[in-house]
Design a protein around this motif. Structure first.
Motif, PDB file in Angstrom:
ATOM      1  N   ALA A   6      -3.928   9.345   5.509  1.00 29.04           N
ATOM      2  CA  ALA A   6      -4.858   9.142   4.399  1.00 29.04           C
ATOM      3  C   ALA A   6      -4.417   8.016   3.482  1.00 29.04           C
ATOM      4  CB  ALA A   6      -5.003  10.429   3.597  1.00 29.04           C
ATOM      5  N   LEU A   7      -3.086   7.851   3.317  1.00 31.64           N
ATOM      6  CA  LEU A   7      -2.548   6.791   2.470  1.00 31.64           C
ATOM      7  C   LEU A   7      -1.388   6.130   3.194  1.00 31.64           C
ATOM      8  CD1 LEU A   7      -2.454   8.597  -1.015  1.00 31.64           C
ATOM      9  CD2 LEU A   7      -4.133   6.910  -0.240  1.00 31.64           C
ATOM     10  N   SER A   8      -1.330   4.813   3.103  1.00 31.39           N
ATOM     11  CA  SER A   8      -0.304   4.074   3.829  1.00 31.39           C
ATOM     12  C   SER A   8       0.362   3.038   2.932  1.00 31.39           C
ATOM     13  CB  SER A   8      -0.925   3.383   5.050  1.00 31.39           C
ATOM     14  OG  SER A   8       0.021   2.627   5.754  1.00 31.39           O
ATOM     15  N   ASP A   9       1.638   3.238   2.661  1.00 28.80           N
ATOM     16  CA  ASP A   9       2.472   2.277   1.935  1.00 28.80           C
ATOM     17  C   ASP A   9       1.845   1.853   0.602  1.00 28.80           C
ATOM     18  OD1 ASP A   9       4.700   0.728   1.501  1.00 28.80           O
ATOM     19  OD2 ASP A   9       3.958  -0.999   2.640  1.00 28.80           O
ATOM     20  N   ILE A  10       1.506   2.843  -0.229  1.00 26.87           N
ATOM     21  CA  ILE A  10       0.892   2.576  -1.533  1.00 26.87           C
ATOM     22  C   ILE A  10       1.970   2.281  -2.564  1.00 26.87           C
ATOM     23  CG2 ILE A  10      -0.543   3.503  -3.378  1.00 26.87           C
ATOM     24  CD1 ILE A  10      -2.095   3.078  -0.817  1.00 26.87           C
ATOM     25  N   SER A  11       1.842   1.140  -3.221  1.00 21.50           N
ATOM     26  CA  SER A  11       2.736   0.783  -4.325  1.00 21.50           C
ATOM     27  C   SER A  11       1.886   0.327  -5.504  1.00 21.50           C
ATOM     28  CB  SER A  11       3.707  -0.324  -3.903  1.00 21.50           C
ATOM     29  OG  SER A  11       4.586   0.135  -2.897  1.00 21.50           O
ATOM     30  N   VAL A  12       1.923   1.111  -6.587  1.00 23.24           N
ATOM     31  CA  VAL A  12       1.077   0.868  -7.764  1.00 23.24           C
ATOM     32  C   VAL A  12       1.874   1.250  -9.006  1.00 23.24           C
ATOM     33  CG1 VAL A  12      -1.032   1.575  -8.963  1.00 23.24           C
ATOM     34  CG2 VAL A  12      -1.048   1.371  -6.483  1.00 23.24           C
ATOM     35  N   SER A  13       1.600   0.577 -10.122  1.00 26.09           N
ATOM     36  CA  SER A  13       2.236   0.955 -11.378  1.00 26.09           C
ATOM     37  C   SER A  13       1.204   0.994 -12.490  1.00 26.09           C
ATOM     38  CB  SER A  13       3.354  -0.031 -11.738  1.00 26.09           C
ATOM     39  OG  SER A  13       2.811  -1.314 -12.003  1.00 26.09           O
ATOM     40  N   ALA A  14       1.517   1.749 -13.540  1.00 29.77           N
ATOM     41  CA  ALA A  14       0.699   1.794 -14.758  1.00 29.77           C
ATOM     42  C   ALA A  14       1.639   1.658 -15.942  1.00 29.77           C
ATOM     43  CB  ALA A  14      -0.086   3.090 -14.837  1.00 29.77           C
ATOM     44  N   GLU A  15       1.420   0.623 -16.749  1.00 30.59           N
ATOM     45  CA  GLU A  15       2.277   0.377 -17.902  1.00 30.59           C
ATOM     46  C   GLU A  15       1.952   1.353 -19.034  1.00 30.59           C
ATOM     47  OE1 GLU A  15       4.708  -1.702 -17.773  1.00 30.59           O
ATOM     48  OE2 GLU A  15       4.227  -2.719 -15.893  1.00 30.59           O
ATOM     49  N   SER A  16       2.685   1.234 -20.140  1.00 29.07           N
ATOM     50  CA  SER A  16       2.659   2.252 -21.194  1.00 29.07           C
ATOM     51  C   SER A  16       1.298   2.473 -21.829  1.00 29.07           C
ATOM     52  CB  SER A  16       3.674   1.901 -22.282  1.00 29.07           C
ATOM     53  OG  SER A  16       3.370   0.628 -22.831  1.00 29.07           O
ATOM     54  N   ASP A  17       0.466   1.421 -21.945  1.00 29.24           N
ATOM     55  CA  ASP A  17      -0.849   1.625 -22.555  1.00 29.24           C
ATOM     56  C   ASP A  17      -1.944   1.001 -21.694  1.00 29.24           C
ATOM     57  OD1 ASP A  17      -0.211  -0.987 -22.959  1.00 29.24           O
ATOM     58  OD2 ASP A  17      -0.685  -1.024 -25.104  1.00 29.24           O
ATOM     59  N   GLU A  18      -1.730   0.971 -20.390  1.00 26.07           N
ATOM     60  CA  GLU A  18      -2.608   0.266 -19.471  1.00 26.07           C
ATOM     61  C   GLU A  18      -3.720   1.176 -18.944  1.00 26.07           C
ATOM     62  OE1 GLU A  18      -1.490  -3.248 -16.385  1.00 26.07           O
ATOM     63  OE2 GLU A  18      -0.589  -1.308 -15.983  1.00 26.07           O
ATOM     64  N   PHE A  19      -4.894   0.591 -18.747  1.00 26.08           N
ATOM     65  CA  PHE A  19      -6.016   1.289 -18.114  1.00 26.08           C
ATOM     66  C   PHE A  19      -6.128   0.752 -16.688  1.00 26.08           C
ATOM     67  CE2 PHE A  19      -9.943   3.744 -19.269  1.00 26.08           C
ATOM     68  CZ  PHE A  19     -10.466   3.824 -17.993  1.00 26.08           C
ATOM     69  N   VAL A  20      -5.852   1.631 -15.719  1.00 25.76           N
ATOM     70  CA  VAL A  20      -5.844   1.250 -14.306  1.00 25.76           C
ATOM     71  C   VAL A  20      -6.996   1.939 -13.592  1.00 25.76           C
ATOM     72  CG1 VAL A  20      -4.534   1.279 -12.145  1.00 25.76           C
ATOM     73  CG2 VAL A  20      -3.344   0.968 -14.335  1.00 25.76           C
ATOM     74  N   CYS A  21      -7.783   1.176 -12.846  1.00 25.58           N
ATOM     75  CA  CYS A  21      -8.869   1.744 -12.042  1.00 25.58           C
ATOM     76  C   CYS A  21      -8.498   1.697 -10.575  1.00 25.58           C
ATOM     77  CB  CYS A  21     -10.176   0.976 -12.263  1.00 25.58           C
ATOM     78  SG  CYS A  21     -11.109   1.534 -13.696  1.00 25.58           S
TER      79      CYS A  21
END
Length: 330
Positions: free
Chosen positions: A16-31
């Motif tokens: 279902a998921l393959s090699d996912i690398s993502v980050s969210a900073e301290s006040d970031e809005f990530v979609c």
């Protein structure tokens, strides 16, 4: 900061998921943006602790989330279905998480009153969910998630059940609220307009992997793959021979980026009786009209701006506006 590295998720033999690398900073809005079945909701559920995964790491401010119990992560979650308690008033729904954490009545009441003011409907405190509109129910669900002062806010397609007008209003309200409270937020959506208008960072996903990560401007103006260019906005694609004939564009030999992409608004259309492209149809869209142009055996989409006079049947020469068009991977 939330940091995900090399994450894999399998359901039996299905990856279902393959090699996912993502980050969210301290006040970031990530979609997390992508079509149905791309894995974005699965990823959100893994972050929330509602799904397990087989490989990779997820850390929050340097701490491995596997070492933190789900109830102790302090995340606020808003589901697509709102999941309000039908037998509780608005005020009790919003204060429910605080009650579970053992806060006294005075603290809960003060926090609920503050959130009702922030959300703009203190007069609805005594109503029940069935007495509210869809937009009001969504505001209550968001208020309940915010009541516990979450370290991370997770939104699973929170606007998909609303009509177009309310959805537009709610996306503005959510974004303004997030900016005001400075809470890192991850939202799942399949709606490109929501992602482009709300996000600081867009993670475009397809078939369980990440196609591209960047600002909305990056993904719209500088897509790296055919999928991103086609999923976000509308694009025309040309192979190397077509790009050379129409625009004199030539890619770098030996690279994987051998597909030329140009958005409709990047094309210039000039009436020319000797041209071999013909306007087949025109769709009025307000400030601009979209033209369907037949060239050889294919349709190319362009835009006719105010003041430009083209009609179906007109022959047009196709060109590119300055600095328009780019090469992407197929």
């Amino acid at each position: 900061m939330l940091d995900i590295k090399g994450l894999y998720k399998n359901y039996g033999e299905f990856r279902a998921l393959s090699d996912i690398s993502v980050s969210a900073e301290s006040d970031e809005f990530v979609c997390l943006l992508g079509p149905s079945g791309c894995g974005k909701t699965t990823l959100l559920r893994i972050i929330a602790g509602l799904e397990e995964y087989q490989q990779g790491t997820i850390t929050l401010d340097g701490r491995n989330l596997n070492d933190i119990e789900v109830r102790d992560r302090g995340f606020g979650i808003v589901f697509q279905s709102y999941s309000l308690f039908p037998n509780m008033t608005v005020a009790r729904n919003i204060g429910y998480g605080l009650k579970l954490r053992g806060h006294d009545k005075a603290t809960i009441s003060a926090k609920v009153d503050s959130l009702l003011q922030l959300l703009g409907f203190p007069q609805l405190a005594g109503r029940y969910p069935h007495e509210l509109s869809g937009g009001q129910q969504q505001r209550v669900a968001i208020g309940r998630a915010l009541a516990v002062a979450p370290s991370l806010l997770l939104l699973d397609e929170p606007l998909s059940a609303l009509d177009a007008k309310v959805r537009h209003e709610m996306r503005d309200e959510i974004r303004q609220l997030q900016r005001r409270l400075r809470i890192p937020t991850i939202m799942v959506t399949h709606d490109q307009d929501e992602a482009l208008s709300m996000a600081d960072k867009v993670v475009c996903m397809n078939h369980g992997h990440v196609e591209q990560v960047g600002t909305p401007q990056d993904l719209y103006f500088r897509p790296k793959t055919k999928f991103v260019a086609g999923f976000i906005g509308t694009s025309n694609f040309f192979d190397q021979a077509e790009a050379g004939i129409l625009f004199g564009a030539s890619g770098d030999a030996g690279t994987t980026e051998n597909l030329f992409v140009a958005r409709p608004e990047e094309l210039s259309l000039r009436a020319d009786e000797g041209a071999d492209a013909v306007v087949e149809d025109i769709t009025f869209l307000g400030k601009v009209s979209q033209a369907q142009i037949r060239w050889r055996d294919r349709i190319i989409l362009g835009e006719i701006r105010l003041g430009e006079r083209l009609r179906p049947g007109d022959r047009v020469a196709l060109g590119l506006l300055p600095e328009a068009g780019r090469w992407v991977a197929p």
